[in-house]
Design an enzyme around this catalytic site. Sequence first.
Site, PDB file in Angstrom:
ATOM      1  N   LYS A 112       0.831  -1.203   0.000  1.00 62.53           N
ATOM      2  CA  LYS A 112       0.000   0.000   0.000  1.00 62.53           C
ATOM      3  C   LYS A 112       0.870   1.260   0.000  1.00 62.53           C
ATOM      4  O   LYS A 112       2.077   1.204   0.237  1.00 62.53           O
ATOM      5  CB  LYS A 112      -0.922  -0.007   1.224  1.00 62.53           C
ATOM      6  CG  LYS A 112      -0.189   0.046   2.556  1.00 62.53           C
ATOM      7  CD  LYS A 112      -1.162  -0.027   3.723  1.00 62.53           C
ATOM      8  CE  LYS A 112      -0.402   0.016   5.060  1.00 62.53           C
ATOM      9  NZ  LYS A 112      -1.332  -0.027   6.210  1.00 62.53           N
TER      10      LYS A 112
ATOM     11  N   TYR B   5      13.156  31.372   5.010  1.00 64.59           N
ATOM     12  CA  TYR B   5      11.911  32.054   5.374  1.00 64.59           C
ATOM     13  C   TYR B   5      11.827  32.284   6.879  1.00 64.59           C
ATOM     14  O   TYR B   5      12.210  31.420   7.683  1.00 64.59           O
ATOM     15  CB  TYR B   5      10.702  31.209   4.933  1.00 64.59           C
ATOM     16  CG  TYR B   5      10.455  31.215   3.442  1.00 64.59           C
ATOM     17  CD1 TYR B   5      10.281  32.405   2.743  1.00 64.59           C
ATOM     18  CD2 TYR B   5      10.382  30.022   2.738  1.00 64.59           C
ATOM     19  CE1 TYR B   5      10.033  32.404   1.370  1.00 64.59           C
ATOM     20  CE2 TYR B   5      10.135  29.998   1.364  1.00 64.59           C
ATOM     21  CZ  TYR B   5       9.970  31.203   0.691  1.00 64.59           C
ATOM     22  OH  TYR B   5       9.736  31.193  -0.666  1.00 64.59           O
TER      23      TYR B   5
END
Length: 370
Positions: free
Chosen positions: A38, A265
């Site tokens: 998965k 940032y």
Amino acid sequence: MDKVGETTLVLDLSAMGHNYRYLRSKIAPNTKFLGVVKAFAYGSDMVAIAKKLETLGADYLAVAYVSEGGLLRNAGIKTPILVLHPLASNFEEMIDCCLEPSLYSQNILTQFLDAARAKKQVAYPVHIKFNTGLNRLGFREHDIGFIAEQFKAHDEVKVISVFSHLAASEDPNERMFSLGQIDTFKKCSSALAQKLGYAPLRHMLNTSGIINYASEAQFEMVRSGIGLYGYGNDALIDPNLRPVATLKTIISQIHEIGDGETVGYNRTFTSGSTTKTATLPIGHADGIGRQYGRGKASVLINGKEAPLIGNVCMDMIMVDVTGVDCKEGDEVLVFGPQRSAENFASGAGTISYEILTAISQRVKRVVIDR
């Protein structure tokens, strides 16, 4: 292995073969083996991994959702596929793709019966999930009568397996809880088999369960996800496994940052002295989440640690390479056999599963099988 010229996830299928054989060595030769693929095979390449598991002799594969199973069928995968969390809206596609559902509630069981009847199925294979303590999905012991009645009344479906999931199989402090789950599962599976008049396959053990509870609960089949990809949830087990995925990138640019200058940032890193930084073309859009910034994780450049500094950007991270002999274009190791994903993740307080499955599909995949 060739040097990478961009951010690349290298997948070593020979490592998966090693891990499969190691896990197989912990169980009886006739015990079936289910490989969990998965989430793009834990962030790698679902089709390549599924094909490798077919070659290795896995008896079953498992995905989370029908769309994942459909992708495998379209790629030519023939091995039986268990869908762990099917949704009623996908039942028609599931049957068309010959995918086998986990039925975990009265509602989902009755809806699948309706879908199987509408598609004129006979003895369509399904799997019954029991909740023995994880409290996520699954029937309870008091549902056994209802389940048996439905299967006796409808020949459209047949129970192929009964299964459950251990909540803390890697934790020795939870051994009594795990043994209690195993005992509950034995009671539920036995009672259901008696009412059905036949005995479906049983499976309960995940990777850590295979390592720690093979003598108590390997039953007729086991399941492995993370172990196949090289991680055993235990520092003592990890050396026996080989990480399949290696995440590499390169240095795009090197800067010399003066005392008091800031990086990134929100100016979350301020240099306390002259600092050499390297900018790498990988960021949170590639799976390196913001939680790894501000020194919580590091990469390896020419064998030396380079901590992430400042905030992680969407497409870039900056690392401190003061004292590291490196140049623009040099290769950078984020995780792999030399430095595990578990190690990378631990600094940010998370686990290998999260960083592995987070790697974006925009990252180039290179598959090797030596």
